[in-house]
Scaffold this active site. Structure first.
Site, PDB file in Angstrom:
ATOM      1  N   ARG A 241      47.415  -9.936 -48.152  1.00 55.79           N
ATOM      2  CA  ARG A 241      48.571  -9.466 -48.913  1.00 55.79           C
ATOM      3  C   ARG A 241      49.090 -10.498 -49.916  1.00 55.79           C
ATOM      4  O   ARG A 241      49.539 -10.146 -51.015  1.00 55.79           O
ATOM      5  CB  ARG A 241      49.685  -9.021 -47.958  1.00 55.79           C
ATOM      6  CG  ARG A 241      50.381 -10.092 -47.205  1.00 55.79           C
ATOM      7  CD  ARG A 241      51.371  -9.574 -46.187  1.00 55.79           C
ATOM      8  NE  ARG A 241      50.727  -8.939 -45.057  1.00 55.79           N
ATOM      9  CZ  ARG A 241      50.147  -9.613 -44.053  1.00 55.79           C
ATOM     10  NH1 ARG A 241      50.111 -10.938 -44.080  1.00 55.79           N
ATOM     11  NH2 ARG A 241      49.588  -8.977 -43.056  1.00 55.79           N
ATOM     12  N   HIS A 415      48.346 -17.542 -30.326  1.00 50.50           N
ATOM     13  CA  HIS A 415      49.719 -17.739 -30.806  1.00 50.50           C
ATOM     14  C   HIS A 415      50.634 -16.714 -30.161  1.00 50.50           C
ATOM     15  O   HIS A 415      50.213 -15.610 -29.802  1.00 50.50           O
ATOM     16  CB  HIS A 415      49.789 -17.681 -32.328  1.00 50.50           C
ATOM     17  CG  HIS A 415      49.699 -16.298 -32.929  1.00 50.50           C
ATOM     18  ND1 HIS A 415      50.802 -15.552 -33.246  1.00 50.50           N
ATOM     19  CD2 HIS A 415      48.626 -15.542 -33.302  1.00 50.50           C
ATOM     20  CE1 HIS A 415      50.438 -14.399 -33.791  1.00 50.50           C
ATOM     21  NE2 HIS A 415      49.116 -14.364 -33.825  1.00 50.50           N
ATOM     22  N   GLU A 463      51.954 -18.976 -36.295  1.00 53.04           N
ATOM     23  CA  GLU A 463      50.691 -18.472 -36.845  1.00 53.04           C
ATOM     24  C   GLU A 463      50.935 -17.432 -37.919  1.00 53.04           C
ATOM     25  O   GLU A 463      50.243 -17.406 -38.941  1.00 53.04           O
ATOM     26  CB  GLU A 463      49.836 -17.873 -35.719  1.00 53.04           C
ATOM     27  CG  GLU A 463      48.414 -17.481 -36.131  1.00 53.04           C
ATOM     28  CD  GLU A 463      48.276 -16.066 -36.668  1.00 53.04           C
ATOM     29  OE1 GLU A 463      47.175 -15.697 -37.123  1.00 53.04           O
ATOM     30  OE2 GLU A 463      49.285 -15.307 -36.671  1.00 53.04           O
ATOM     31  N   GLU A 472      49.249 -27.743 -38.206  1.00 46.93           N
ATOM     32  CA  GLU A 472      49.957 -29.030 -38.106  1.00 46.93           C
ATOM     33  C   GLU A 472      49.424 -29.845 -36.926  1.00 46.93           C
ATOM     34  O   GLU A 472      49.297 -31.068 -37.010  1.00 46.93           O
ATOM     35  CB  GLU A 472      51.461 -28.795 -37.962  1.00 46.93           C
ATOM     36  CG  GLU A 472      52.091 -28.006 -39.097  1.00 46.93           C
ATOM     37  CD  GLU A 472      51.720 -28.531 -40.470  1.00 46.93           C
ATOM     38  OE1 GLU A 472      51.842 -29.751 -40.701  1.00 46.93           O
ATOM     39  OE2 GLU A 472      51.277 -27.724 -41.317  1.00 46.93           O
ATOM     40  N   GLU A 475      46.047 -31.283 -37.891  1.00 45.87           N
ATOM     41  CA  GLU A 475      46.236 -32.381 -38.831  1.00 45.87           C
ATOM     42  C   GLU A 475      46.745 -33.641 -38.132  1.00 45.87           C
ATOM     43  O   GLU A 475      46.355 -34.754 -38.492  1.00 45.87           O
ATOM     44  CB  GLU A 475      47.204 -31.953 -39.939  1.00 45.87           C
ATOM     45  CG  GLU A 475      46.608 -30.930 -40.893  1.00 45.87           C
ATOM     46  CD  GLU A 475      47.583 -30.394 -41.917  1.00 45.87           C
ATOM     47  OE1 GLU A 475      47.152 -29.810 -42.920  1.00 45.87           O
ATOM     48  OE2 GLU A 475      48.817 -30.559 -41.709  1.00 45.87           O
ATOM     49  N   GLY A 563      37.901 -10.026 -29.770  1.00 44.75           N
ATOM     50  CA  GLY A 563      38.902  -9.098 -29.267  1.00 44.75           C
ATOM     51  C   GLY A 563      38.399  -7.675 -29.406  1.00 44.75           C
ATOM     52  O   GLY A 563      37.247  -7.438 -29.798  1.00 44.75           O
ATOM     53  N   SER A 671      16.282 -24.869 -58.185  1.00 38.01           N
ATOM     54  CA  SER A 671      16.890 -25.793 -57.222  1.00 38.01           C
ATOM     55  C   SER A 671      17.015 -25.191 -55.827  1.00 38.01           C
ATOM     56  O   SER A 671      17.142 -25.923 -54.842  1.00 38.01           O
ATOM     57  CB  SER A 671      18.268 -26.240 -57.713  1.00 38.01           C
ATOM     58  OG  SER A 671      19.214 -25.179 -57.646  1.00 38.01           O
ATOM     59  N   HIS A 747      34.935 -27.621 -45.196  1.00 37.44           N
ATOM     60  CA  HIS A 747      33.637 -27.149 -44.707  1.00 37.44           C
ATOM     61  C   HIS A 747      32.855 -26.536 -45.859  1.00 37.44           C
ATOM     62  O   HIS A 747      33.375 -25.684 -46.583  1.00 37.44           O
ATOM     63  CB  HIS A 747      33.833 -26.121 -43.600  1.00 37.44           C
ATOM     64  CG  HIS A 747      32.708 -26.056 -42.618  1.00 37.44           C
ATOM     65  ND1 HIS A 747      31.475 -25.572 -42.952  1.00 37.44           N
ATOM     66  CD2 HIS A 747      32.628 -26.410 -41.311  1.00 37.44           C
ATOM     67  CE1 HIS A 747      30.681 -25.626 -41.889  1.00 37.44           C
ATOM     68  NE2 HIS A 747      31.358 -26.134 -40.877  1.00 37.44           N
TER      69      HIS A 747
END
Length: 797
Positions: A241, A415, A463, A472, A475, A563, A671, A747
């Site tokens: 959104r 969460h 979350e 956080e 980190e 899930g 390549s 990543h």
């Protein structure tokens, strides 16, 4: 000094031992005393070293009780893995999951406003024997103060004064209170709003922008529809959104309104004569999807502290570019109908544009023609959005089950914050399942279990706003996680239907197939069938939208999320009221998961998957699966250059149209041979490593006699070596500078799509350069990817 002390003090039983006593030189009893002393020290040191080398591996290797799936080190009162598996499959109970769901969904628990739930969760975990604590972060978020949406009409042609404009329609912006659903009528229920939306009061013409993808806006521009200074009205779906709002903002639009079109709900709809909630499974017309408008694909977490934890007193960065600067609000489809109908006959119709605009038009039966507008001169929308921005604490609950190996750690999490008072599906079906896993682990601990690897359990806060609590935490603890974290297992929505789905790093694919084959399915139409029997076996790539993001995309920790979702093709399967007041305990127990059987199936899968990761002597990752997947990703990207790629419609619609090209396309095509060669080298190394790991796993399951102590020593150190290589393999694909336009994402293989947000992109740096036809930048990423592939291959040798 000695003589002075001797003169002033007489010796007795209380005299300190400070007097100097003179003695004669020691007489040598043996010749060659220096050689003798050296030999004595050397022999003693050798015995100590041999004792340590013998006892250490013996302590960590199995006895005959653990052959099938052994511990390194059985405790004096430890339990066999078979016993642990039985506990994890027998302990979770439906009635307990219902109890936890009732608690979490009994009142509002917005991020930063759920401290009592954090304490309650910590207390339950402690009660079950799991040492737990609360970790706080001071984060920048918003709370709703007020809102309004009104359609104004000027019936006096030629006049444009304030008095000439009258309200034609006033949106309710609330969800109906339902007698059957107690949560919907709570006095302290949370208003409809967007997280990280901008405050504002704008009055302007409006335009219908379909799903609000990048190409939807391009279609309007190409049709000469003026967008600047107008309000966008968009359907939910397809892309995140916040990216709908982002593109509107970039084009000079002044506000965004998002609604849920029932055409996207599948077969269970009012149009198909399916009764609406609460009397039936179709969407309630007044339901509203709240959610975050953060630009999630740029960077998750606190937008004022990108790349470092939001602790008190840290520097705060500007939020521009991370969250919207124009107001946005969500509305129900019943509120959207008058606004859309007012566009009938104005501007192009959806069929005048292209097939993408005719997709899932679920309000035609209500008289909506899906014209795009803009609205005629005598109609404008007034959008009011009042938000309070604060820096406030969030609370992550962190539990720890200490294992034998402190440098091999499994992290699992869910969460608990929600946009509404309920959240029975998102996230608290996951919270209920997680609690049953923790309770099961507690039962095992009470019977003497100690895991081989440390297990860290997290109940994240924040979350919903943008993966804030988990980001956080990652980190803050990045150095430790980089050193010790083997894998992260995420559970967000445990169940809102019967269809199993999963996304994962390919390193974890094999283990997921293995464990799903061990869990009985709640659907026993065929007696004895398992989750694996009913699952189509598809595992998606990692994108974003849940708490695995910081682990996988920032820290390089192989992650998995799974899930059960709805069956949209079945008219009897209930529509999930995502982020709505109707995501309630009543909905869950009546439609989503009556009896809570899928909650328990998820808890069993979650617990056993974690236990296999924590208890297997050889970490059950598979490097070959990863290498094969990487080569497949390379071929997929290569097909984009030849024009033969089979691409997802939403991905194509979400990305910008390039205006030209830079660099040499033919050189870029050549390549790719280098990439395939590097991938082949990784595949060879991966196969050899997996084969060695399999040999060690088989040997670890055998009963090695005590007197073959050297074999035990060798096995122990080989297992540690092979595990270390598995643990660090995912980290080989981190690039410290990050992606070009979003450096937080480190990543090189996985990231959310830049303009999709949720869906996973593979080799995002390379793909984004190719999509932009910037072949020079693409060549740069070929070099980065090639280097990472060789580095990964070398790490397995």
């Amino acid at each position: 000094m000695g003589s002075l002390i001797d003169e002033k003090m007489e010796s007795n039983e209380t005299t300190p031992l400070i007097a100097t006593v003179r003695v004669a030189p020691a007489r040598q009893r043996y010749s060659h005393s220096v050689v003798r002393r050296f030999c004595t020290i050397a022999l003693g040191s050798s015995l100590i070293a041999l004792t340590v080398l013998f006892l250490l591996p013996v302590a960590f290797l199995p006895d005959h009780h653990h052959r099938k799936f052994p511990h390194y080190r059985p405790q004096p009162q430890s339990i066999a893995f078979e016993e642990l598996q039985a506990i994890l499959l027998e302990t979770p109970k439906e009635e307990r999951a219902q109890e936890w769901s009732k608690y979490y969904t009994s009142g509002p628990h917005l991020a930063g406003k759920n401290y009592s739930q954090a304490v309650w969760t910590q207390e339950r975990w402690e009660e079950w024997g799991i040492k737990s604590g609360i970790v706080a972060y001071d984060v920048y978020i918003n709370y709703p103060l007020g809102h309004r949406l009104a359609l104004y009409e000027n019936k006096k042609k030629g006049k444009d004064d304030v008095d000439s404009w009258k309200v034609k329609f006033e949106a309710s912006l609330v969800e109906d209170v339902l007698d059957e659903d107690p949560t919907s009528g709570l006095e302290d229920r949370i208003p409809t709003f967007h997280g990280y939306s901008a405050s504002g009061n704008v009055t302007a013409p409006y335009v219908y922008v379909n799903y609000g993808t990048y190409q939807d806006y391009e279609d309007l521009i190409n049709a000469n529809i003026s967008l600047e200074g107008k309000i966008a009205v968009a359907k939910y779906g397809g892309i995140f959104r916040g990216l709908k709002v982002k593109r509107a903002q970039e084009l000079g639009m002044v506000g965004t309104i998002l609604f849920s079109d029932p055409g996207d709900d599948g077969a269970a709809s009012d149009e198909n004569n399916v009764t609406t909630y609460p009397k039936g499974p179709a969407r309630n017309p007044s339901s509203v999807q709240r959610g975050s408008a953060q630009f999630l694909s740029v960077a998750p977490g606190d937008p004022t502290t990108p790349g470092y934890p939001s602790k008190p007193g840290v520097p705060r960065q500007p939020v521009e570019g991370g969250i919207p600067s124009i107001p946005s609000i969500p509305i129900s489809y019943v509120d959207a109908i008058p606004i859309l109908k007012a566009l009938n006959g104005h501007g192009p119709s959806s069929k005048d544009l292209n097939k993408h605009w005719e997709r899932n038009q679920g309000l035609k039966y209500k008289g909506v023609d899906y014209n795009v507008g803009p609205s005629p001169d005598h109609l404008v929308l007034n959008l009011v959005n009042e938000q309070e921005y604060v820096t406030t604490p969030l609370w992550d609950v962190i539990g720890v089950i200490n294992g034998t190996l402190p440098d091999e750690v499994i992290v699992i999490g869910n969460h608990r914050d929600a946009w509404i008072a309920g959240g029975a599906g998102d996230p608290n079906s996951g919270s209920a399942a997680l609690n049953e896993v923790v309770r099961s682990f507690g039962v095992a601990l009470s019977q003497g279990w100690k895991p081989l690897r440390t297990i860290v359990i997290a109940s994240w806060d924040g979350e919903e706003y943008g993966l804030v609590g988990s980001t956080e935490w990652v980190e803050e603890y990045l150095p430790w996680l980089s050193h010790a974290n083997v894998a992260y297992v995420n559970l967000d929505v445990a169940t809102v239907g019967p269809i199993f789905h999963a996304s994962a790093s390919p390193l974890l694919n094999k283990l997921l197939y293995e464990v799903t084959a061990l869990i009985p399915s709640p659907n026993q139409t065929v007696p004895g069938q398992t989750l694996g029997d009913l699952w189509n076996g598809h595992i998606s790539t990692m994108g974003s939208g849940s708490d695995f993001t910081a682990f996988q995309d920032y820290a390089g920790v192989p992650s998995i999320d799974f899930g059960f979702g709805p069956n949209e093709e079945d008219t009897n399967n209930a529509v999930y009221h995502y982020h709505s007041n109707y995501d309630s305990y009543y909905w869950m127990n009546t439609y989503g998961d009556p009896g809570f059987h899928y909650h328990i199936a998820t808890a069993k899968l979650f617990g056993l998957f974690t236990a296999k990761l924590a208890e297997s002597p050889v970490i059950p990752l598979n490097a070959t699966d990863y290498a094969i997947a990487l080569d497949g990703y390379i071929s997929k990207v290569e097909s984009k250059l030849s024009g033969t790629a089979e691409e997802d419609e939403i991905e194509v619609r979400a990305r910008p149209t390039p205006t030209g090209h830079k660099g040499d396309l033919e050189d870029l095509k050549v390549s790719f041979k280098r990439l395939h060669k590097a991938a082949k080298k990784l595949k060879t190394a991966a196969k050899a490593h997996d084969a060695w790991a399999a040999e060690l796993a088989e040997e670890a399951g055998q009963n090695i006699p005590w007197w073959k102590w050297y074999s035990k020593i060798k096995l122990y150190y080989n297992i540690r070596r092979v595990n270390s290589k598995y643990k660090y393999l995912e980290r080989q694909f981190l690039y410290s500078k990050g992606l070009d336009s979003r450096p937080w994402f480190k990543h090189i293989v996985f990231a959310p799509g830049l303009w999709t947000g949720y869906a996973g992109a593979v080799f995002p740096g390379l793909v984004e350069a190719i999509d932009a036809k910037d072949y020079g930048i693409a060549q740069k990423w070929v070099g980065i990817i090639q280097g990472s592939l060789y580095k990964a291959a070398g790490s397995l040798k």
